[in-house]
Write an enzyme that holds these catalytic residues in place. Structure first.
Site, PDB file in Angstrom:
ATOM      1  N   LYS A  74      60.925 -52.159 -25.473  1.00  0.00           N
ATOM      2  CA  LYS A  74      60.226 -53.446 -25.666  1.00  0.00           C
ATOM      3  C   LYS A  74      59.951 -54.119 -24.330  1.00  0.00           C
ATOM      4  CE  LYS A  74      62.679 -57.246 -26.760  1.00  0.00           C
ATOM      5  NZ  LYS A  74      62.485 -58.342 -25.798  1.00  0.00           N
ATOM      6  N   ASN A  75      60.968 -54.197 -23.469  1.00  0.00           N
ATOM      7  CA  ASN A  75      60.844 -54.959 -22.224  1.00  0.00           C
ATOM      8  C   ASN A  75      60.056 -54.240 -21.140  1.00  0.00           C
ATOM      9  OD1 ASN A  75      62.150 -56.980 -23.479  1.00  0.00           O
ATOM     10  ND2 ASN A  75      64.123 -56.648 -22.478  1.00  0.00           N
ATOM     11  N   ARG A 124      58.183 -65.747 -25.745  1.00  0.00           N
ATOM     12  CA  ARG A 124      58.073 -66.347 -24.407  1.00  0.00           C
ATOM     13  C   ARG A 124      57.539 -65.345 -23.382  1.00  0.00           C
ATOM     14  NH1 ARG A 124      61.516 -69.431 -22.864  1.00  0.00           N
ATOM     15  NH2 ARG A 124      61.360 -68.790 -20.717  1.00  0.00           N
ATOM     16  N   CYS A 170      64.999 -71.426 -25.163  1.00  0.00           N
ATOM     17  CA  CYS A 170      65.303 -70.523 -26.288  1.00  0.00           C
ATOM     18  C   CYS A 170      66.797 -70.541 -26.527  1.00  0.00           C
ATOM     19  CB  CYS A 170      64.728 -69.135 -26.037  1.00  0.00           C
ATOM     20  SG  CYS A 170      65.864 -67.972 -25.331  1.00  0.00           S
ATOM     21  N   ARG A 213      65.730 -71.227 -19.644  1.00  0.00           N
ATOM     22  CA  ARG A 213      64.771 -70.205 -19.197  1.00  0.00           C
ATOM     23  C   ARG A 213      63.482 -70.778 -18.603  1.00  0.00           C
ATOM     24  NH1 ARG A 213      64.765 -65.307 -23.455  1.00  0.00           N
ATOM     25  NH2 ARG A 213      64.091 -64.166 -21.610  1.00  0.00           N
ATOM     26  N   PRO A 214      63.551 -71.532 -17.511  1.00  0.00           N
ATOM     27  CA  PRO A 214      62.339 -72.069 -16.898  1.00  0.00           C
ATOM     28  C   PRO A 214      61.476 -70.949 -16.309  1.00  0.00           C
ATOM     29  CG  PRO A 214      64.227 -72.358 -15.440  1.00  0.00           C
ATOM     30  CD  PRO A 214      64.770 -71.806 -16.737  1.00  0.00           C
ATOM     31  N   VAL A 215      60.211 -71.242 -15.981  1.00  0.00           N
ATOM     32  CA  VAL A 215      59.333 -70.265 -15.313  1.00  0.00           C
ATOM     33  C   VAL A 215      58.865 -70.804 -13.960  1.00  0.00           C
ATOM     34  CG1 VAL A 215      58.589 -69.112 -17.448  1.00  0.00           C
ATOM     35  CG2 VAL A 215      57.326 -71.133 -16.606  1.00  0.00           C
ATOM     36  N   ASP A 216      59.691 -71.664 -13.360  1.00  0.00           N
ATOM     37  CA  ASP A 216      59.303 -72.298 -12.076  1.00  0.00           C
ATOM     38  C   ASP A 216      59.069 -71.259 -10.986  1.00  0.00           C
ATOM     39  OD1 ASP A 216      62.523 -72.922 -10.624  1.00  0.00           O
ATOM     40  OD2 ASP A 216      62.083 -71.790 -12.445  1.00  0.00           O
ATOM     41  N   LEU A 217      59.822 -70.155 -10.990  1.00  0.00           N
ATOM     42  CA  LEU A 217      59.657 -69.153  -9.928  1.00  0.00           C
ATOM     43  C   LEU A 217      58.350 -68.370 -10.096  1.00  0.00           C
ATOM     44  CD1 LEU A 217      63.356 -67.883  -9.793  1.00  0.00           C
ATOM     45  CD2 LEU A 217      62.251 -69.620  -8.345  1.00  0.00           C
ATOM     46  N   ASP A 273      71.772 -57.874 -21.652  1.00  0.00           N
ATOM     47  CA  ASP A 273      71.290 -57.516 -22.988  1.00  0.00           C
ATOM     48  C   ASP A 273      72.233 -56.586 -23.738  1.00  0.00           C
ATOM     49  OD1 ASP A 273      67.730 -57.435 -22.075  1.00  0.00           O
ATOM     50  OD2 ASP A 273      69.144 -59.071 -22.357  1.00  0.00           O
ATOM     51  N   ARG A 306      62.572 -58.186 -33.874  1.00  0.00           N
ATOM     52  CA  ARG A 306      61.812 -58.365 -32.642  1.00  0.00           C
ATOM     53  C   ARG A 306      62.111 -57.280 -31.609  1.00  0.00           C
ATOM     54  NH1 ARG A 306      62.490 -63.556 -29.868  1.00  0.00           N
ATOM     55  NH2 ARG A 306      60.901 -62.483 -28.624  1.00  0.00           N
TER      56      ARG A 306
HETATM   57  C1  EPZ Z   1      64.034 -60.526 -19.123  1.00  0.00           C
HETATM   58  O1  EPZ Z   1      63.891 -61.919 -19.420  1.00  0.00           O
HETATM   59  C2  EPZ Z   1      64.197 -59.814 -20.462  1.00  0.00           C
HETATM   60  N1  EPZ Z   1      63.029 -60.064 -21.278  1.00  0.00           N
HETATM   61  C3  EPZ Z   1      65.443 -60.343 -21.164  1.00  0.00           C
HETATM   62  O2  EPZ Z   1      65.646 -59.579 -22.356  1.00  0.00           O
HETATM   63  C4  EPZ Z   1      66.653 -60.117 -20.273  1.00  0.00           C
HETATM   64  O3  EPZ Z   1      67.779 -60.702 -20.863  1.00  0.00           O
HETATM   65  C5  EPZ Z   1      66.408 -60.766 -18.891  1.00  0.00           C
HETATM   66  O4  EPZ Z   1      65.188 -60.286 -18.307  1.00  0.00           O
HETATM   67  C6  EPZ Z   1      67.535 -60.463 -17.916  1.00  0.00           C
HETATM   68  O5  EPZ Z   1      67.739 -59.107 -17.766  1.00  0.00           O
HETATM   69  C7  EPZ Z   1      61.905 -59.315 -21.038  1.00  0.00           C
HETATM   70  O6  EPZ Z   1      61.826 -58.478 -20.169  1.00  0.00           O
HETATM   71  C8  EPZ Z   1      60.727 -59.601 -21.933  1.00  0.00           C
HETATM   72  P1  EPZ Z   1      64.929 -63.611 -16.010  1.00  0.00           P
HETATM   73  P2  EPZ Z   1      63.404 -62.955 -18.297  1.00  0.00           P
HETATM   74  O7  EPZ Z   1      63.719 -64.305 -15.554  1.00  0.00           O
HETATM   75  O8  EPZ Z   1      62.525 -62.257 -17.324  1.00  0.00           O
HETATM   76  C9  EPZ Z   1      66.417 -67.843 -14.386  1.00  0.00           C
HETATM   77  C10 EPZ Z   1      66.105 -59.196 -24.645  1.00  0.00           C
HETATM   78  O9  EPZ Z   1      67.171 -59.381 -25.259  1.00  0.00           O
HETATM   79  N2  EPZ Z   1      65.007 -68.120 -14.034  1.00  0.00           N
HETATM   80  O10 EPZ Z   1      65.320 -62.350 -15.305  1.00  0.00           O
HETATM   81  O11 EPZ Z   1      62.900 -64.141 -18.993  1.00  0.00           O
HETATM   82  C11 EPZ Z   1      66.643 -67.737 -15.892  1.00  0.00           C
HETATM   83  O12 EPZ Z   1      66.804 -68.988 -16.484  1.00  0.00           O
HETATM   84  C12 EPZ Z   1      65.635 -60.264 -23.630  1.00  0.00           C
HETATM   85  O13 EPZ Z   1      65.386 -58.212 -24.775  1.00  0.00           O
HETATM   86  C13 EPZ Z   1      64.689 -69.315 -13.378  1.00  0.00           C
HETATM   87  O14 EPZ Z   1      65.560 -70.138 -13.113  1.00  0.00           O
HETATM   88  O15 EPZ Z   1      64.789 -63.299 -17.584  1.00  0.00           O
HETATM   89  C14 EPZ Z   1      67.881 -66.856 -15.978  1.00  0.00           C
HETATM   90  O16 EPZ Z   1      69.020 -67.651 -15.829  1.00  0.00           O
HETATM   91  C15 EPZ Z   1      66.420 -61.516 -23.699  1.00  0.00           C
HETATM   92  N3  EPZ Z   1      63.389 -69.554 -13.076  1.00  0.00           N
HETATM   93  C16 EPZ Z   1      67.702 -65.933 -14.779  1.00  0.00           C
HETATM   94  O17 EPZ Z   1      66.744 -66.541 -13.906  1.00  0.00           O
HETATM   95  C17 EPZ Z   1      62.380 -68.655 -13.363  1.00  0.00           C
HETATM   96  O18 EPZ Z   1      61.204 -68.910 -13.065  1.00  0.00           O
HETATM   97  C18 EPZ Z   1      67.213 -64.525 -15.131  1.00  0.00           C
HETATM   98  O19 EPZ Z   1      66.138 -64.646 -16.032  1.00  0.00           O
HETATM   99  C19 EPZ Z   1      62.723 -67.435 -13.997  1.00  0.00           C
HETATM  100  C20 EPZ Z   1      64.047 -67.185 -14.321  1.00  0.00           C
END
Ligand code: EPZ
Length: 421
Positions: free
Chosen positions: A22-23, A93, A117, A122-126, A308, A400
């Site tokens: 999926k990912n 998301r 969620c 889970r912000p997207v600021d980066l 995960d 999902r």
């Molecule tokens: C991906 O989510 C996966 N989803 C998640 O899988 C997985 O848990 C996660 O990576 C970590 O391995 C997909 O690939 C679709 P992150 P993602 O950005 O990219 C913080 C599942 O169960 N952050 O790596 O959304 C964030 O809050 C799902 O299949 C910021 O602060 O995760 C977190 O604490 C759940 N600002 C950390 O970084 C940002 O702009 C890592 O999140 C982005 C992230």
């Protein structure tokens, strides 16, 4: 709402195949927006999130052409609307992954801002800050990210991520493929799904090196072309089946999978007492009827232990010999499964981002509620080893991320059925 009814029935035994990841499929579907020709993707998992993704691309004008066995053809040059609506983004998301490709290929994008969620804010600021470093002008209004690339094209940039982010790395990686000049992503995510996406982009004509390391270098090109690409196997689905066998003292062979993407997980399963053997595209786990031993887990970005798989290992520790601590360092609210497991007779104490799990010989079946995708997997594992019947509610979460879960588990001897709600 649909429910899963599971009756404990002894050890999980047999062979099961892994679906496409999926990912990996989600960013690869978004990447088709970059191409100026048809991209054919195979080994797609049949999941709700994939359906939502295809619907999102269809709304933009990219009509999916379905082939056999979940193969789809998509042509990014057909985009008419660079818009990702709230009603689709709120369902998934990962829709944020269209932001980079739309901006890079068409010079503008309007994408609903994903909300929080169950597992964290889970912000997207980066993602946004990285695109701004590439010259994008971005505003957030009325719940939408509105982005423009002045002059219609992004510029290469050096970007250092504050924290490792998987979809953040993927969004900027895709954006950089059509940018003017070189982009360097530092402290980038090293997940196998990021590597799979990069390989697909390279098949489309992108120039990328360093994927799989924490420094990825991308030389922007004028255009990308069509290709054929097969999505990698799902390492988290694979890991989930292996843990179900370990917790139930069984024996399972997972086929169509890759052991090299699961080192940290397999090491912990061996520590729990499993005998693991692997081949080119299979992994076999055998507990030889033994009760698992408790293990200590600390989640962190790849190649460390994946968040995960955290919930599944909490369920394993719940029936293991001894006490194991599980530390969650990625998401601030990813222990929603703990209280549900305690309702089945587990002994788990929560202290901040740590779960202290004291194993018990037996769990008892009970009505429980799934709260997120991986939490639902841990409840299914607990139900497999529990005495009596367990009813898992809100299983739309599991649909999902797990393809045909009840058919696959039935094939391993699990007594499981779906009751429509
Ligand atoms: C991906 O989510 C996966 N989803 C998640 O899988 C997985 O848990 C996660 O990576 C970590 O391995 C997909 O690939 C679709 P992150 P993602 O950005 O990219 C913080 C599942 O169960 N952050 O790596 O959304 C964030 O809050 C799902 O299949 C910021 O602060 O995760 C977190 O604490 C759940 N600002 C950390 O970084 C940002 O702009 C890592 O999140 C982005 C992230």
């Amino acid at each position: 709402m649909d429910k899963l009814i599971i009756t404990g029935n002894g050890p999980v035994n047999g062979e099961v195949w892994a679906s496409g990841a999926k990912n990996s499929a989600l960013p690869i579907l978004a990447a088709t927006l970059l191409s100026e020709g048809p991209v054919t993707i195979s080994n797609l998992p049949h999941l709700q999130d994939i359906t939502t993704s295809l619907e999102l691309l269809g709304r933009m004008g990219v009509e999916p052409v379905m082939g056999d066995n979940m193969t789809v053809q998509l042509d990014g040059s057909k985009v008419e609307h660079c818009h990702a609506p709230y009603e689709l983004v709120k369902k998934m998301r990962a829709s944020i992954l269209v932001l980079g490709p739309l901006l890079a290929h068409f010079g503008s994008a309007e994408v609903s801002l994903p909300g929080g969620c169950a597992i964290g804010s889970r912000p997207v600021d980066l993602h946004i800050r990285g695109l701004e470093a590439m010259g994008a002008e971005i505003s957030v209004e009325n719940g939408y990210i509105r982005a423009k690339a002045p002059g219609g094209r992004l510029k290469g940039a050096r970007i250092v991520f504050d924290v490792v982010t998987v979809t953040g790395t993927e969004n900027l990686l895709m954006a950089a493929t059509l940018a003017d000049g070189r982009t360097v992503l530092e402290n980038a995510a090293r997940e196998p799904e990021v590597v799979d996406l990069a390989e697909c982009l390279i098949a489309m004509g992108a120039r990328i090196i360093g994927h799989g390391t924490d420094t990825i270098v991308i030389e922007g090109v004028e255009r990308l072309h069509g290709c054929e690409y097969s999505v990698m196997p799902d390492r988290i689905e694979t890991g989930t089946f292996l843990v179900a066998a370990a917790a139930s003292r069984g024996k399972v062979r997972v086929t169509r999978t890759r052991a090299d993407t699961l080192d940290a997980v397999l090491a912990k399963l061996e520590e729990a007492g499993a005998t693991i053997t692997t081949g080119d595209d299979w992994i076999e786990l055998d507990m030889q009827g033994k009760r698992p031993k408790a293990v200590n887990i600390r989640t962190a970005p790849y190649p460390a232990f994946p968040t995960d798989m955290q919930a599944q290992f909490v369920a394993l520790n719940a029936v293991a010999e001894g006490t194991g601590t599980v530390i969650e360092t990625i998401f601030e609210n990813r222990f929603m499964h703990v209280q549900e497991l305690n309702r089945m007779g587990a002994h788990i104490a929560l202290e901040g981002n740590t779960a202290v799990v004291t194993g018990t010989e037996r769990l008892s079946g009970a009505p429980v509620m799934a709260t997120d995708l991986r939490a639902s997997a841990s409840l299914v594992i607990a139900a497999i080893v529990a005495d009596g019947e367990t009813m898992v509610d809100r299983i739309y979460h599991i649909d999902r991320g797990y393809e045909c879960i009840e058919e696959k588990l039935s094939g391993l001897g699990v007594i499981i059925r779906r009751s429509a709600g």
